[in-house]
Design a protein around this motif. Structure first.
Motif, PDB file in Angstrom:
ATOM      1  N   GLY A  80      -3.384   2.219 -47.287  1.00  0.00           N
ATOM      2  CA  GLY A  80      -2.018   2.290 -46.783  1.00  0.00           C
ATOM      3  C   GLY A  80      -1.684   1.133 -45.855  1.00  0.00           C
ATOM      4  N   LEU A  81      -2.617   0.764 -44.980  1.00  0.00           N
ATOM      5  CA  LEU A  81      -2.370  -0.344 -44.059  1.00  0.00           C
ATOM      6  C   LEU A  81      -2.258  -1.685 -44.794  1.00  0.00           C
ATOM      7  N   GLY A  82      -2.789  -1.744 -45.998  1.00  0.00           N
ATOM      8  CA  GLY A  82      -2.724  -2.983 -46.767  1.00  0.00           C
ATOM      9  C   GLY A  82      -1.436  -3.151 -47.545  1.00  0.00           C
ATOM     10  N   ALA A  83      -0.519  -2.202 -47.435  1.00  0.00           N
ATOM     11  CA  ALA A  83       0.702  -2.218 -48.260  1.00  0.00           C
ATOM     12  C   ALA A  83       1.892  -2.702 -47.462  1.00  0.00           C
ATOM     13  N   SER A  84       2.309  -3.922 -47.732  1.00  0.00           N
ATOM     14  CA  SER A  84       3.491  -4.496 -47.092  1.00  0.00           C
ATOM     15  C   SER A  84       4.672  -4.460 -48.057  1.00  0.00           C
ATOM     16  N   PHE A  85       5.807  -3.969 -47.579  1.00  0.00           N
ATOM     17  CA  PHE A  85       6.997  -3.902 -48.438  1.00  0.00           C
ATOM     18  C   PHE A  85       7.435  -5.285 -48.924  1.00  0.00           C
ATOM     19  N   SER A  86       7.109  -6.327 -48.148  1.00  0.00           N
ATOM     20  CA  SER A  86       7.521  -7.675 -48.542  1.00  0.00           C
ATOM     21  C   SER A  86       6.883  -8.105 -49.852  1.00  0.00           C
ATOM     22  N   LEU A  87       5.718  -7.510 -50.176  1.00  0.00           N
ATOM     23  CA  LEU A  87       5.063  -7.853 -51.440  1.00  0.00           C
ATOM     24  C   LEU A  87       5.883  -7.396 -52.650  1.00  0.00           C
ATOM     25  N   VAL A 258       3.223   2.427 -40.527  1.00  0.00           N
ATOM     26  CA  VAL A 258       2.701   1.654 -39.396  1.00  0.00           C
ATOM     27  C   VAL A 258       2.597   0.177 -39.760  1.00  0.00           C
ATOM     28  N   ARG A 259       2.056  -0.119 -40.961  1.00  0.00           N
ATOM     29  CA  ARG A 259       1.908  -1.516 -41.381  1.00  0.00           C
ATOM     30  C   ARG A 259       3.267  -2.223 -41.433  1.00  0.00           C
ATOM     31  N   ASN A 260       4.267  -1.570 -41.956  1.00  0.00           N
ATOM     32  CA  ASN A 260       5.560  -2.229 -42.118  1.00  0.00           C
ATOM     33  C   ASN A 260       6.355  -2.296 -40.821  1.00  0.00           C
ATOM     34  N   ILE A 261       6.066  -1.410 -39.875  1.00  0.00           N
ATOM     35  CA  ILE A 261       6.627  -1.553 -38.528  1.00  0.00           C
ATOM     36  C   ILE A 261       6.008  -2.768 -37.842  1.00  0.00           C
ATOM     37  N   ILE A 262       4.696  -2.922 -38.030  1.00  0.00           N
ATOM     38  CA  ILE A 262       4.003  -4.096 -37.478  1.00  0.00           C
ATOM     39  C   ILE A 262       4.595  -5.378 -38.057  1.00  0.00           C
ATOM     40  N   ASP A 263       4.811  -5.385 -39.384  1.00  0.00           N
ATOM     41  CA  ASP A 263       5.401  -6.564 -40.028  1.00  0.00           C
ATOM     42  C   ASP A 263       6.813  -6.833 -39.516  1.00  0.00           C
ATOM     43  N   ARG A 264       7.562  -5.748 -39.326  1.00  0.00           N
ATOM     44  CA  ARG A 264       8.961  -5.892 -38.896  1.00  0.00           C
ATOM     45  C   ARG A 264       9.054  -6.568 -37.533  1.00  0.00           C
ATOM     46  N   LYS A 266       6.593  -8.323 -36.203  1.00  0.00           N
ATOM     47  CA  LYS A 266       5.728  -9.508 -36.200  1.00  0.00           C
ATOM     48  C   LYS A 266       4.676  -9.461 -35.089  1.00  0.00           C
ATOM     49  N   LYS A 267       4.041  -8.300 -34.931  1.00  0.00           N
ATOM     50  CA  LYS A 267       2.975  -8.148 -33.936  1.00  0.00           C
ATOM     51  C   LYS A 267       1.618  -8.439 -34.590  1.00  0.00           C
ATOM     52  N   PRO A 268       0.825  -9.350 -34.001  1.00  0.00           N
ATOM     53  CA  PRO A 268      -0.469  -9.735 -34.609  1.00  0.00           C
ATOM     54  C   PRO A 268      -1.586  -8.741 -34.301  1.00  0.00           C
ATOM     55  N   VAL A 269      -1.392  -7.493 -34.685  1.00  0.00           N
ATOM     56  CA  VAL A 269      -2.398  -6.473 -34.373  1.00  0.00           C
ATOM     57  C   VAL A 269      -3.143  -5.991 -35.613  1.00  0.00           C
ATOM     58  N   TYR A 270      -2.700  -6.439 -36.782  1.00  0.00           N
ATOM     59  CA  TYR A 270      -3.334  -5.998 -38.032  1.00  0.00           C
ATOM     60  C   TYR A 270      -4.090  -7.159 -38.660  1.00  0.00           C
ATOM     61  N   ASP A 271      -5.315  -6.907 -39.093  1.00  0.00           N
ATOM     62  CA  ASP A 271      -6.131  -7.930 -39.753  1.00  0.00           C
ATOM     63  C   ASP A 271      -6.610  -7.394 -41.098  1.00  0.00           C
ATOM     64  N   GLN A 272      -6.105  -7.996 -42.186  1.00  0.00           N
ATOM     65  CA  GLN A 272      -6.384  -7.510 -43.534  1.00  0.00           C
ATOM     66  C   GLN A 272      -7.869  -7.529 -43.858  1.00  0.00           C
ATOM     67  N   ARG A 273      -8.566  -8.610 -43.470  1.00  0.00           N
ATOM     68  CA  ARG A 273      -9.987  -8.731 -43.820  1.00  0.00           C
ATOM     69  C   ARG A 273     -10.807  -7.617 -43.188  1.00  0.00           C
ATOM     70  N   SER A 274     -10.551  -7.358 -41.904  1.00  0.00           N
ATOM     71  CA  SER A 274     -11.314  -6.327 -41.198  1.00  0.00           C
ATOM     72  C   SER A 274     -11.068  -4.948 -41.785  1.00  0.00           C
TER      73      SER A 274
END
Length: 398
Positions: A80-87, A258-264, A266-274
């Protein structure tokens, strides 16, 4: 003689089984070629060993798999955290059409499975486990939905689901390439000349950001927050509607928000690799536990029904790809490549789809559109359609 393993020893054994599966995949070409997951290899071998020891009246082994649900929640939340609406916007109309086709696949897979269950005098929910939960959902869906159905008093749901998922995984790897090759040759298709010189992007040139303890803890905080809130919301939803909503579904959808709120913001708190690393580890342990603990003696009298149902599902998928999916997606080279991918993840898993498409494009030419659409839909977006469809079938036949 009976051996009861504790929670700690079961966890250790799950990791050991997973490592053994990874070793076998490196050594045995067949397993690597058909993208058989390491937990499936190691877990099934352990289950077979337990079955033999029990059958010979030597040792009966029981496991404490109480941690299995936690690892399952971690995995689905990481998805779920890996899913960005922008994609979504990058794939355009083709992505939406492909996504809707996958929803149709889930509905018809479930319908086929339930109808054939009646033929073999099985409970509809037992038959359902040879449908979308295990085919489009893969081993993760089989174990997750199987756990939900068994909690409703239906025996052997996980065992049936994992067996169907394994058969589907192999079938998806075998049929995906030939389906795409048939379509390409029959219609004399070629890749778009404008993309032949656009094989790779330059985004990977920057040095990788180091993965630190603080970064990992930040991602664990995000994951556990989503899990906690998702479990609460799933419980409230089920109490208010009498509609069963598994905890991992609630956690996954909270993670998407949560992921898309972070994207909205632009907070650098999510790291895809981790998050991907944590999710991969959780999935491996979760599946290892699920496969280790299956009781093969319960499925002995169900072997023929499962095999027949899966064979019918494979025929359905191939015909759908050739006569429906290919036409809806434009009847071009990209559509043919995507049908190889769809056959892979519709019967097995997204890695299966990627392996199919890689083999196809190496022989016939590139298809960037297919490699964009398939991972986005197969790895996450399909869940937004197939999960509600499966949950609806479960509630209807419960």
């Amino acid at each position: 003689m009976q051996i009861e393993l504790s929670q700690v020893h079961t966890l250790f054994l799950a990791v050991a089984v997973l490592m053994f599966g990874l070793y076998l995949i490196k050594k045995i070409t067949f397993l690597n070629k058909f993208c058989i997951p390491a937990p499936v290899v190691g877990g099934f071998l352990f289950a077979i060993l337990v079955f033999i020891l029990r059958g010979l009246n030597i040792i009966e082994i029981s496991l404490d798999t109480s941690l299995q649900s936690l690892f399952m929640l971690l995995f689905f939340t990481s998805v779920g955290l890996g899913a960005s609406f922008s994609l979504l916007w990058q794939g355009g109309k083709i992505l939406v059409i492909y996504w809707l086709i996958c929803g149709g696949i889930a509905f018809f897979q479930n319908t086929i499975a339930v109808l054939l269950a009646k033929v073999f005098d099985l409970h509809p929910l037992q038959g359902l486990m040879a449908g979308a939960p295990s085919l489009e959902g893969g081993h993760g869906g089989a174990a997750a939905f199987g756990e939900t159905i068994e909690a409703m008093g239906i025996d052997s749901a996980i065992t049936i689901g994992l067996a169907a998922a394994t058969l589907g995984l192999i079938a998806g790897g075998i049929t995906g390439g030939p389906v795409a090759k048939y379509l390409i040759n029959k219609h004399n298709l070629k890749p778009d000349p404008s993309i032949l010189n656009q094989q790779s992007a330059s985004a990977a040139d920057d040095p990788a950001k180091p993965i630190t303890t603080n970064l990992i803890m930040q991602q664990i905080f995000l994951l556990t927050f989503c899990i906690s809130l998702g479990v609460i919301l799933s419980g409230y939803f089920s109490d208010l509607t009498d509609f069963v909503l598994p905890d991992y579904v609630g956690a996954m959808f909270v993670a998407v928000l949560v992921r898309n709120i972070i994207d909205r913001f632009k907070k650098p708190v999510y790291d895809q690799r981790s998050v991907s690393l944590i999710g991969d580890v959780a999935l491996g342990i979760f599946l290892s536990m699920a496969l280790m603990s299956i009781q093969l003696w319960e499925i002995a009298n169900l072997a023929l029904p499962i095999l027949v149902i899966v064979v019918i599902q494979v025929i359905f998928m191939v015909l759908l790809a050739i006569f429906v999916g290919f036409r809806l997606l434009g009847k071009d080279f990209d559509a043919a490549v995507m049908m190889g991918g769809m056959t892979g993840h519709g019967l097995g898993a997204t890695p299966n789809a990627m392996a199919n498409m890689d083999a196809i494009t190496k022989q016939f030419g590139p298809s960037p559109k297919a490699f964009l659409v398939i991972p986005i839909v197969g790895a996450f977006l399909v869940d937004a359609l197939y999960i509600p469809i499966v949950v609806g079938f479960i509630n209807y036949f419960s």
